[in-house]
Design an enzyme around this catalytic site. Structure first.
Site: not given
Ligand code: R5P
Length: 312
Positions: A36-37, A129, A168, A191, A193, A217, A222, A224
Site C-alpha cells: 500500500d506504499g 538555496h 539571477d 531573471k 521566472r 548556481d 529543468t 531553463g
C-alpha cells in the site's frame, strides 16, 4: 568509539563513499515499502549510546525520502542513540522560502517543521538555496559550501574563466564566493521566472564582452536558467566557451535536452543527489564525500568546522 553512518535510499553511493573515506562501515538498515506504499524501516545495528549520522538528500521523490529519514531517526532514537545528526547534501523545498503570490504555501517552512519532528540534534546541509533559511530551523544547522570543492575542480580541469556570472539575483552571493576564490569580477543577469520550467533573461550588469564566463548556481533543475543565461551571454558578446558550476544537479524534466542545446564547454556539479543515469553532457561530477567525511569526523570529535561552512 567511531560514529555510525546510515543511509536512506536517496543516495547510498554517496553514503558508501563517505564511509569509505572515513573508514567506518556503513550501518546496516533495511527500508522496504508495503504494497500500500507505507514504508518499514529497521536499523540492524546497536545504536545505544552512539553518535549517529543519517545521510539522505531530500531530493525527489521528496516526500518519500523525507519520510524515510524520519523513520530512520525514529528507529535510532528508540534504539537509544545518544546523538542524532541528519546529513542532507541537498535540502528539498528550500526554494519555497516565501510566498510569491496570495494563496501559496511556504514549503520551506513546512519542511523545517517536518524535520523538527525527527528529534535531530543537528542538521548538516550543503549550499542551501538561501542563507536566511537557517532562521526557519530551531535545530542547530551546519551550512556547508561546495564552492571550494567545485572551484578546485574547475581549476584542476585547466578551465580559466574571465568572469563569474550569477544567472539571477539569488545567485549573487554564491557568485561572489566563487569570484573571491578565483580573483575574478562578477556579472549578474536579471531573471524573470515565467513558470516552474520557464525563465526569461533581462539585462546583464557587469562586464562580460569577450570574457570567458563561468555561470554558477546552487542547483540545476529543468536547465531553463542555465540555458537562458548561456543564450543571453552569447547574445551580449561574451566568449563563446561557456562553463557552468552548480552544486545540485537535479536534472528534472527537459534538463538534459536543454543543457545539450546550450552547447556548454564544461559542466561541473556534485554528487549531492543521485541519478539513474548520467546525461550525455560534458559533465564533471565532483564527489562531496571528502568534504562530508571531514565534517562528520569533525562533528564527532567536537572540532570546529573552520573552512567548510558557507558562513566562513
Ligand atoms: C532558483 O532561484 C535557483 O537558484 C535555480 O536557478 C533554479 O532553481 C534552477 O531551476 P531551473 O534549472 O529549472 O531553471
Amino acid at each position: 568509539m567511531e560514529f555510525l553512518l546510515f543511509s536512506g535510499t536517496a543516495n547510498p553511493a554517496l553514503a558508501a563513499a563517505i564511509a569509505d573515506k572515513v573508514g567506518v562501515p556503513l550501518g546496516h538498515s533495511e527500508i522496504h515499502a508495503f504494497p500500500d506504499g507505507e514504508l518499514e524501516v529497521t536499523v540492524r545495528e546497536d545504536v545505544r549510546g552512539r553518535d549517529v549520522y543519517l545521510l539522505q538528500p531530500t531530493s525527489g521523490p521528496v516526500e518519500r525520502h523525507t519520510f524515510e529519514l524520519l523513520l530512520l531517526a525514529d528507529a535510532c532514537r528508540r534504539g537509544g542513540a545518544q546523538r542524532l545528526t541528519a546529513v542532507l547534501p541537498y535540502l528539498g523545498y528550500a526554494r519555497q522560502d516565501r510566498r510569491t503570490a496570495p494563496g501559496e504555501a511556504v514549503g520551506a517552512r513546512v519542511m523545517a517543521d517536518v524535520l523538527a519532528t525527527g528529534g535531530f540534534h543537528r542538521l548538516v546541509v550543503v549550499d542551501v538555496h538561501s542563507a536566511a533559511l537557517e532562521g526557519f530551523f530551531a535545530i542547530p544547522f551546519e551550512p556547508l559550501s561546495a564552492v571550494p570543492v567545485l572551484t578546485r575542480a574547475v581549476l584542476d580541469a585547466g578551465v580559466r574563466p574571465g568572469v563569474v556570472v550569477a544567472p539571477d539575483l539569488g545567485a549573487a552571493k554564491l557568485a561572489e564566493h566563487y569570484a573571491r576564490l578565483l580573483g575574478l569580477p562578477v556579472a549578474i543577469i536579471r531573471k524573470i521566472r515565467v513558470s516552474g520550467a520557464d525563465v526569461r533573461m533581462r539585462e546583464i550588469s557587469g562586464q562580460i564582452r569577450g570574457l570567458a564566463p563561468l555561470i554558477v548556481d546552487d542547483m540545476i533543475s529543468t536547465g531553463g536558467t542555465i540555458a537562458a543565461a548561456a543564450t543571453a551571454l552569447r547574445e551580449a558578446g561574451s566568449g563563446s566557451e561557456i562553463v557552468v558550476a552548480a552544486t545540485h544537479a537535479l536534472f528534472a524534466g527537459p534538463a538534459a535536452e536543454r543543457l545539450e542545446q546550450a552547447s556548454l564547454a564544461r559542466l561541473f556539479v556534485t554528487d549531492s543527489v543521485a541519478w539513474e543515469r548520467a546525461p550525455a553532457l560534458p559533465l564533471e561530477r565532483v564527489s562531496l564525500a571528502p568534504l562530508l567525511g571531514q565534517v562528520l569526523t569533525g562533528l564527532h570529535e567536537n572540532q570546529p568546522l573552520n573552512g567548510f561552512s558557507s558562513t566562513d
